[in-house]
Design a protein around this motif. Structure first.
Motif, short mmCIF file in Angstrom:
data_model
loop_
_atom_site.label_atom_id
_atom_site.label_comp_id
_atom_site.label_asym_id
_atom_site.label_seq_id
_atom_site.Cartn_x
_atom_site.Cartn_y
_atom_site.Cartn_z
N LEU A 172 1.87 -26.43 -1.07
CA LEU A 172 1.85 -26.37 0.40
C LEU A 172 3.25 -26.42 0.99
N LEU A 173 4.09 -27.32 0.49
CA LEU A 173 5.42 -27.46 1.07
C LEU A 173 6.32 -26.28 0.74
N THR A 174 5.95 -25.49 -0.25
CA THR A 174 6.65 -24.23 -0.53
C THR A 174 6.54 -23.29 0.67
N LEU A 175 5.40 -23.34 1.35
CA LEU A 175 5.22 -22.49 2.53
C LEU A 175 6.19 -22.86 3.65
N ARG A 176 6.65 -24.10 3.66
CA ARG A 176 7.57 -24.55 4.71
C ARG A 176 9.03 -24.41 4.32
N ASP A 177 9.31 -24.37 3.03
CA ASP A 177 10.70 -24.40 2.59
C ASP A 177 11.11 -23.12 1.86
N GLU A 178 10.54 -22.89 0.68
CA GLU A 178 10.99 -21.77 -0.14
C GLU A 178 10.60 -20.40 0.41
N ILE A 179 9.37 -20.25 0.87
CA ILE A 179 8.92 -18.93 1.32
C ILE A 179 9.77 -18.40 2.49
N PRO A 180 10.03 -19.20 3.53
CA PRO A 180 10.90 -18.68 4.60
C PRO A 180 12.32 -18.36 4.12
N ALA A 181 12.79 -19.09 3.10
CA ALA A 181 14.13 -18.81 2.57
C ALA A 181 14.14 -17.52 1.75
N LEU A 182 13.05 -17.28 1.02
CA LEU A 182 12.97 -16.08 0.19
C LEU A 182 12.60 -14.83 0.98
N LEU A 183 11.74 -15.00 1.97
CA LEU A 183 11.26 -13.89 2.78
C LEU A 183 11.50 -14.20 4.25
N PRO A 184 12.75 -14.22 4.69
CA PRO A 184 13.02 -14.59 6.07
C PRO A 184 12.35 -13.62 7.05
N GLY A 185 11.86 -14.22 8.13
CA GLY A 185 11.25 -13.39 9.15
C GLY A 185 10.30 -14.19 10.02
N LYS A 186 9.83 -13.51 11.05
CA LYS A 186 8.95 -14.12 12.04
C LYS A 186 7.64 -14.61 11.42
N ASP A 187 7.06 -13.83 10.52
CA ASP A 187 5.78 -14.19 9.92
C ASP A 187 5.88 -15.43 9.03
#
Length: 178
Positions: free
Chosen positions: A22-37
């Motif tokens: 779950l916390l990957t959705l808040r930290d790693e995912i936005p860093a790897l796939l930056p963007g509004k979504d």
């Protein structure tokens, strides 16, 4: 992203149980796939305990809990500590009447996914568990519930002690059943 984004777009919380996921959705995912979504998804990603703690002022949220045990020994997952969500877990568990909650002051449990099962890393994993976590669990009374959200953390406790820890969700289930 495809599965969860439509819910975030509706303003619904994305609630999870496994901290590393779950916390990957808040930290790693936005860093790897930056963007509004990804930012929107990150804003809506909540651990179960965070969601419950956030309901403190919601008169429509009723969680009729009883004491599942006289004491709970809580081990926080590394991601929970790093992302600052331990206070939400403690706040949620403070809802348990007649239950003392003690947080084990530890670093990583030492398991770290499959790290503790690797031939080359097993001994390091055990040594990490023996720094604080395993001794604290062994010292706990038999009627103390051992709680850890992380799957790896629960495996490490079970592998290094004679105790079987449970997830906070399971603890809350026990408190709702009584």
């Amino acid at each position: 992203m495809d599965a969860l984004l439509p819910y975030a777009q509706q303003g619904l919380p994305i609630i999870g149980l496994e901290p590393s996921c779950l916390l990957t959705l808040r930290d790693e995912i936005p860093a790897l796939l930056p963007g509004k979504d990804t930012e929107l998804l990150a804003q809506h990603a909540r651990m179960l305990e965070e969601y419950i703690a956030d309901q403190e002022d919601n008169p429509d949220f009723n969680l009729p809990l009883t004491s599942p045990a006289p004491k709970v020994l809580l081990h926080g997952h590394c991601h929970q500590k790093a992302m600052g969500v331990m206070s939400s877990i403690e706040k949620t568990l403070s809802r348990l009447p007649d239950t003392e909650v003690e947080v084990v002051e530890t670093s990583c449990c030492g398991m770290a996914g499959a790290f503790g099962y690797g031939v080359e890393t097993h001994e390091v994993s055990r040594k990490m568990a023996e720094l604080d976590l395993a001794p604290a669990v062994r010292k706990a009374d038999e009627d103390t519930l051992i709680v850890a959200d992380g799957t790896s953390c629960r495996h490490q406790v079970a592998d290094t002690t004679a105790r079987k820890p449970i997830h906070v969700a399971r603890l809350l289930e026990l408190a709702l059943q009584k």
